[in-house]
Design an enzyme around this catalytic site. Structure first.
Site, PDB file in Angstrom:
ATOM      1  N   ASP A 113      -8.183  -3.796   3.607  1.00 33.63           N
ATOM      2  CA  ASP A 113      -6.936  -3.346   3.016  1.00 33.63           C
ATOM      3  C   ASP A 113      -5.828  -4.127   3.728  1.00 33.63           C
ATOM      4  OD1 ASP A 113      -4.926  -2.132   1.615  1.00 33.63           O
ATOM      5  OD2 ASP A 113      -5.664  -0.093   1.905  1.00 33.63           O
TER       6      ASP A 113
HETATM    7  C1  BGC Z   1      -3.016  -0.368  -0.417  1.00 33.67           C
HETATM    8  C2  BGC Z   1      -4.034  -1.007  -1.344  1.00 33.67           C
HETATM    9  C3  BGC Z   1      -3.427  -2.180  -2.037  1.00 33.67           C
HETATM   10  C4  BGC Z   1      -2.909  -3.157  -1.007  1.00 33.67           C
HETATM   11  C5  BGC Z   1      -2.279  -4.399  -1.603  1.00 33.67           C
HETATM   12  C6  BGC Z   1      -2.362  -1.378   0.500  1.00 33.67           C
HETATM   13  O1  BGC Z   1      -1.309  -0.801   1.181  1.00 33.67           O
HETATM   14  O2  BGC Z   1      -3.634   0.632   0.359  1.00 33.67           O
HETATM   15  O3  BGC Z   1      -4.498  -0.071  -2.256  1.00 33.67           O
HETATM   16  O4  BGC Z   1      -4.351  -2.775  -2.891  1.00 33.67           O
HETATM   17  O5  BGC Z   1      -1.923  -2.498  -0.213  1.00 33.67           O
HETATM   18  O6  BGC Z   1      -1.060  -4.107  -2.164  1.00 33.67           O
END
Ligand code: BGC
Length: 772
Positions: free
Chosen positions: A236
């Site tokens: 993530d």
């Molecule tokens: C989120 C993800 C997301 C990623 C990219 C993160 O903060 O938890 O779900 O895909 O950011 O934006």
């Protein structure tokens, strides 16, 4: 340690250590590193999951700029799509998202999110499907197929046990192995095994003290070793703290890129011998395969089908609306006459998605009020805002009073009131949890005032996480759960209210009477960096049912303008699959869709705690008025298993199970019992097993009884009383055999215990031999 050495010339062979290291982190916020030498193109990634969020290159806030994304269709978010219980629909939606991705040159969409809704408070519940792993995996898996069949990769997220936003980047989800397997990993397991996502996103949190991004057990042993995952694990965004430890654990791609800073750490670790180069090679091999897959030639840069996809978003939303209550058939309203007061700012300023990384810039927006006016052929539709949404201008007491008074006057003057209530956008988002589940007080007060002048009130809710309806639901004759329905949701609500669409969604999560009733409540969201999953497997309806807790609306509930009859439930078993058959008939007044739910309960004498019932399958079917259809839902025998911590694996207990067909988890229409043969025990009996465990064991039991009989025959006066006395028998049942052996009257002397255990093993080996 790496799992295996590549058996064919690895793409890594052509690259230097520095080049290889650079492939294992992003080239930017949403793009991977390319390598001409390894024939690995750059892959463009985009959030997800219910539409693309492709930040414009000029968006100055980069990843944190949620408002500059290029326009894309905002389909119903997972909270709504989950309520459709319709995997085919989810697959179609994902196919359309894939077409938009291809048009924008995106190779992988960051979704779907299949985390379990452990608490109604989780700020991100709108991005997840259900409190139940089967619903999550069926809908999530369908989205993976829809994307990937169209040549665009999925990133299944957030693996694993990411069930809260409070302290999400540090918290450890402390969860026992059984709930981890049966509830939190189960949807991931099903989707990985069946739908083969090209990538999985490792979550921010830790599990049992180990950050997921460095968790070799989750990322390698379970995901790849047990489930056969062959894609890449990406982090993530910002989840990696120790890049080398992450690579070693099985995390292939750090996102977003760090401008090469952590690549140097990887290269240095290889040079110093701290990181085995083969580990890096394996990650590179997977990344190269991923890059080639995700830059598929079916991609066709071009325009997106705005009108077509808006239409699909509307048809999808039609199936997501849940009719919770409809006394005296107040709904549907007559579009051809009468007067309807539409009250509530949310009717004019709809909420249709949640905040955070999933926020789409919609291509169009259906406003419920406009759609109601469009559909009304003769009905007089008038509007009063009733309340202001937080952040809007009118927030003074005077302004509030004026809005109230106008709305109440309109309600008094109209035959029927449609009152839009819901959560303000500020209440729910990625990044934080709610601390209550109530509607804003101003809205419930308005409801009371409106009801006082006109009891014919239909409440329409807009919310991404469940809200408490109990304080007022008894006074409201009709209640529609409109969730966050995406950009075309306004039209869907109007169609349901005026009866152009027969509502057919069902709750994929329980609406509790009070927040305190929710099973995770005492331990959510944890403290001092740890969130203890104290409710174990009793999550959602499993927990409400176990405590016989009344709820406002149960899991699986949803009404229709027609009714359905269930007949002739029967079960046939062949080759480890139970075929659960029944006849469903539309017994009401118009065509409609029903979602038939199949639950199992038992077995009757289970040795472990089992939920009252667990969803094992479901089917969504449309029936014309009067139509009957025979349906079959297959339930695999191994789906009846629980995860045995002692045997470290799934185990089907033998016994009688209840198979139920229900219109909801608390509206079971028919049940039958089936006998299921259990899995052989994998436990090797020792003196530490109790007398009861010995006696229950298919081989140990008879053998021990033989020894007892022999001992009795040899010394009839010894220890006779103990086992003949029912109280003593029960008392001794829980005593380990090695303790019993120490008793002077024991028929088995301590020295013979080893021989006894060996005899059991020998007999079991003989049995295995005979069977093979
Ligand atoms: C989120 C993800 C997301 C990623 C990219 C993160 O903060 O938890 O779900 O895909 O950011 O934006």
């Amino acid at each position: 340690m790496p799992q295996r050495k590549p058996s064919h010339p690895s793409p890594a062979a052509a690259l230097s250590v520095a080049e290889k290291a650079s492939l294992t982190s992003g080239a930017g916020d949403f793009v991977t590193q390319e390598s001409a030498a390894a024939a690995a193109p750059a892959v463009m990634l985009s959030d997800g999951p219910h539409g693309l969020r492709l930040p414009k290159e000029s968006g100055d806030g980069g990843q944190l700029d949620l408002h500059s994304a290029a326009p894309a269709t905002c389909f119903p978010p997972a909270v709504a799509l989950g309520s459709s219980w319709n995997p085919e629909l989810a697959e179609q939606v994902a196919g359309a998202i894939a077409a938009e991705a291809a048009a924008y040159g995106v190779g992988v969409v960051l979704g779907p999110g299949i985390n379990i809704k452990r608490s109604p408070l989780c700020g991100r519940n709108f991005e997840y499907f259900s409190e139940d792993p089967l619903v999550s995996s069926e809908l999530g898996g369908a989205m993976v197929r829809g994307l990937q069949d169209a040549g665009v990769g999925a990133a299944l997220k957030h693996y694993a046990a990411n069930n809260q936003e409070t302290d999400r980047m540090r918290v450890s989800a402390d969860v026992d192995e059984r709930p981890l397997r049966e509830i939190y990993l189960r949807a991931f397991e099903r989707v990985v095994r069946r739908d083969r996502p090209w990538s999985v996103m490792a979550s921010y949190n830790g599990v049992n003290g180990v950050p997921v991004s460095e968790n070799a057990r989750l990322l390698t042993a379970v995901l790849r070793g047990e489930w056969g995952f062959d894609g890449i694990v990406m982090s993530d965004w910002g989840a990696v703290r120790d890049r080398v430890a992450a690579l070693r654990a099985g995390l292939d791609l750090q996102m977003p890129g760090t401008g090469g800073r952590t690549d140097l750490e990887v290269a240095a670790a290889v040079e110093s011998g701290a990181l085995d180069e083969a580990v890096l090679d394996l990650a590179v091999e997977r990344l190269v395969r991923f890059a080639r897959r995700a830059t598929n030639p079916v991609h066709s840069p071009g325009a997106i089908d705005v009108a077509g996809h808006h239409g699909l978003a509307g048809r999808a939303a039609d199936q997501c609306v849940v009719l919770l209550k409809n006394e005296s058939a107040l709904l549907p309203l007559d579009p051809s006459g009468g007067s309807v007061a539409v009250i509530g700012e949310l009717a004019r300023t709809p909420r249709f998605q949640g905040a955070g990384s999933s926020q789409v810039t919609p291509t169009r927006l259906d406003v419920p009020l406009d759609s109601l006016r469009e559909l009304a052929t003769g009905a007089d539709v008038r509007f009063a805002a009733g309340y202001a949404l937080p952040g809007a201008e009118a927030e003074s007491t005077d302004a509030d009073t004026q809005l109230f008074n106008e709305a109440v006057r309109l309600a008094a003057d109209s035959e029927t009131v449609v009152l839009f209530l819901g959560l303000p956008a500020q209440d729910e988002s990625e990044g934080f949890d709610r601390d209550h589940i109530d509607l804003p007080a101003v809205q419930t007060e308005l409801l009371g005032r409106v009801l006082a002048v006109n009891p014919r009130v239909v409440v329409v809710l807009s919310n991404g996480g469940v809200v408490r309806t109990a304080p007022w639901q008894g006074r409201v004759p009709a209640l529609v759960e409109g969730w966050l329905l995406g950009q075309a949701g306004g039209g869907a609500l109007a169609r349901v209210l005026f009866g152009a669409v027969n509502p057919s969604g069902k709750l994929a999560e329980t609406v509790p009477l009070r927040l305190e009733d929710s099973p995770s409540h005492p331990s959510f969201p944890g403290e001092e960096g740890r969130s203890r999953y104290g409710e174990g497997i009793f999550v959602g309806y499993r927990g409400y049912d176990a405590r016989r807790c009344e709820v406002a609306f149960p899991f699986g509930h949803g009404l229709s303008y027609t009714t359905f009859g269930y007949d002739g439930l029967h079960v046939e078993e062949a080759d480890g699959v139970f075929r659960v058959g029944l006849t469903v008939t539309n017994t009401g007044s118009r065509g409609g869709r029903e979602i038939v739910q199949i639950y199992s309960g038992g077995p009757t004498d289970s040795r472990v705690l089992r939920p009252v019932r667990e969803l094992r399958g479901f089917i969504s079917l449309f029936l014309e008025l009067g139509e009957s259809r025979d349906v079959v839902v297959e339930v695999a025998r191994h789906d009846l298993a629980y995860f045995s911590e002692r045997e470290d694996g799934w185990k089907v207990e033998g016994g009688r199970y209840r198979i139920e067909a229900g219109a909801s988890s608390r509206d079971i229409r028919a049940a039958v019992e089936v006998a299921v043969e259990g899995d052989p025990s994998k436990i090797r009996l020792t003196g530490r097993n109790t007398l009861a465990e010995w006696l229950e064991h298919p081989v140990g039991g008879p053998l021990l009884s033989e020894w007892f009989a022999k001992a009795r025959a040899e010394a009839p006066q010894e220890g006779q009383g103990a086992l003949a006395d029912p109280v003593m028998r029960r008392f001794l049942a829980g005593v380990p055999l090695d303790v019993i052996c120490e008793f002077p009257q024991s028929p088995v002397p301590p020295a013979s215990l080893g021989a006894l255990a060996d005899a059991v093993e020998a007999r079991m080996a003989e049995d295995r031999e005979r069977r093979s």
